[in-house]
Design an enzyme around this catalytic site. Structure first.
Site, PDB file in Angstrom:
ATOM      1  N   ARG A 152       0.857  -1.182   0.000  1.00 21.04           N
ATOM      2  CA  ARG A 152       0.000   0.000   0.000  1.00 21.04           C
ATOM      3  C   ARG A 152       0.894   1.233   0.000  1.00 21.04           C
ATOM      4  NH1 ARG A 152      -2.385  -3.451   3.980  1.00 21.04           N
ATOM      5  NH2 ARG A 152      -4.489  -4.133   3.406  1.00 21.04           N
ATOM      6  N   LYS A 183      -2.905  -2.065   7.552  1.00 20.95           N
ATOM      7  CA  LYS A 183      -4.136  -1.574   8.173  1.00 20.95           C
ATOM      8  C   LYS A 183      -4.363  -2.275   9.507  1.00 20.95           C
ATOM      9  CE  LYS A 183      -6.683  -0.136   4.047  1.00 20.95           C
ATOM     10  NZ  LYS A 183      -7.912  -0.320   3.253  1.00 20.95           N
ATOM     11  N   HIS A 252      -2.000   2.806  -6.271  1.00 19.52           N
ATOM     12  CA  HIS A 252      -2.732   1.595  -5.897  1.00 19.52           C
ATOM     13  C   HIS A 252      -2.928   0.674  -7.098  1.00 19.52           C
ATOM     14  CE1 HIS A 252      -4.526  -0.125  -2.344  1.00 19.52           C
ATOM     15  NE2 HIS A 252      -5.532  -0.581  -3.066  1.00 19.52           N
ATOM     16  N   ARG A 255      -0.444  -2.014  -6.962  1.00 15.98           N
ATOM     17  CA  ARG A 255      -0.822  -3.069  -6.001  1.00 15.98           C
ATOM     18  C   ARG A 255      -1.813  -4.036  -6.653  1.00 15.98           C
ATOM     19  NH1 ARG A 255      -1.359  -4.403  -0.432  1.00 15.98           N
ATOM     20  NH2 ARG A 255      -3.511  -4.764   0.269  1.00 15.98           N
ATOM     21  N   HIS A 278      -4.571  -8.491   3.540  1.00 15.92           N
ATOM     22  CA  HIS A 278      -5.983  -8.143   3.678  1.00 15.92           C
ATOM     23  C   HIS A 278      -6.488  -8.500   5.071  1.00 15.92           C
ATOM     24  CE1 HIS A 278      -6.844  -8.131  -0.930  1.00 15.92           C
ATOM     25  NE2 HIS A 278      -6.369  -6.986  -0.501  1.00 15.92           N
ATOM     26  N   TYR A 287      -5.702 -19.114   6.456  1.00 19.74           N
ATOM     27  CA  TYR A 287      -4.709 -18.276   5.814  1.00 19.74           C
ATOM     28  C   TYR A 287      -3.461 -18.126   6.683  1.00 19.74           C
ATOM     29  CZ  TYR A 287      -8.479 -16.904   2.632  1.00 19.74           C
ATOM     30  OH  TYR A 287      -9.490 -16.908   1.710  1.00 19.74           O
TER      31      TYR A 287
END
Length: 314
Positions: A152, A183, A252, A255, A278, A287
């Site tokens: 990002r 994030k 972006h 990305r 994510h 994951y």
């Protein structure tokens, strides 16, 4: 509708948003238009704003849809109306908010825009003869990291030259990985291919010509301080023009290109999602079972910019 005057209550609410909440002018303009429509609906229904009920709002929302407004526009209208009635409630003018519980139609999620592989590679490899060589080296490293690692913009701009407790992120060029803060303040490790490693090394060799002595940021502007989002966007657009790309390129998009090209080559959706960091990955246990070594192997085998030297330790 911007020139259409509002009635007393709606105008007082808008003044409250402007003076107390200090909303942006564009937001105020959209709320103004939404309130104009609300007043028009109320007049047509012969009902004053303080006597509007939920069935009125449902009917009017359906009319907005019939008038051709999209889901996002309807959502803005409902947000403005809901805000008005919440404000009227605080003022003791109404007992219940007629917009509460009413949801706008779901908007179709636009497909992310990704560059074709040849254009992404051209953007990375172009050298702008009209640009300062030092800035060109910096921009080359930036593009290699954005496209090669799927970072990002905030993650890239947060990178420091040295690892430290205060650093949001840093590169370990010897190990070929990047530590980034994504994030939700969640850290992750991303593999960095040799092409990107060499580009960063070339930038570090000349970084001192721009950076202030005490500046920790990996990427700095002409002023010697940490590069900003706006500065990065302008430089990337200039680089895209120099590469002859036929479309506007924003950070972006690189990305998206990273994810698209990696997924096309590997077919491993879970690995790509892990590499992107994510949020849903952190809450889905399957994951988290994909460790960094597995991700690095997927990356090395499939990403166009990730070729490592034979036998290099991950």
């Amino acid at each position: 509708m911007a020139a259409t005057p509002l009635g007393g209550d709606a105008q007082a609410f808008l003044d409250h948003l402007r003076l107390q909440r200090r909303l942006a002018e564009r937001t105020l303009a959209m709320y103004h238009d939404a309130l104009v429509r609300l007043e028009a609906f109320a007049v047509a229904q012969s009902v004053v704003l303080t006597e509007v009920r939920a069935h009125h709002v449902r009917r009017w929302a359906a009319q907005l849809h019939g008038q051709g407004l999209g889901p996002r526009s309807i959502a803005i209208h409902l947000a403005a109306w809901r805000g008005l009635y919440r404000w009227l409630g605080r003022e003791g003018r109404i007992l219940a908010n007629p917009v509460d519980g009413l949801r706008p139609p779901k908007a179709a999620r636009p497909l992310p825009k990704a560059l074709p592989v040849d254009q992404a590679v051209a953007l990375a490899e172009v050298h702008d003869d009209d640009s300062d060589p030092v800035l060109d080296a910096r921009d080359h490293a930036i593009v290699e990291l954005l496209y090669g690692c799927g970072l990002r913009v905030a993650e890239l701009l947060g990178l420091d030259v040295q690892a430290s407790a205060a650093a949001r992120g840093w590169l370990d060029l010897a190990a070929g990985d990047a530590q980034v803060l994504g994030k939700g303040s969640k850290r992750r490790i991303v593999p960095v291919g040799q092409v990107a490693v060499r580009a960063v090394q070339a930038w570090l060799a000349v970084r001192g010509e721009l950076a202030h002595v005490e500046e920790p940021a990996l990427f700095v502007s002409r002023r010697g301080t940490r590069l900003t989002d706006g500065q990065l966007r302008r430089r990337l657009a200039q680089r895209a023009r120099a590469a002859g790309l036929p479309q506007a390129v924003h950070p972006h998009m690189l990305r998206h290109s990273f994810a698209s090209h990696l997924l096309q080559s590997s077919g491993d959706l879970r690995a790509v999602q892990e590499l992107l960091g994510h949020a849903q990955i952190s809450s889905t246990q399957v994951y988290t079972r994909l460790d960094f070594q597995h991700l690095a192997k997927i990356y090395d085998a499939t990403h166009p910019r990730a070729k490592r030297k034979s036998g290099q330790k991950l």
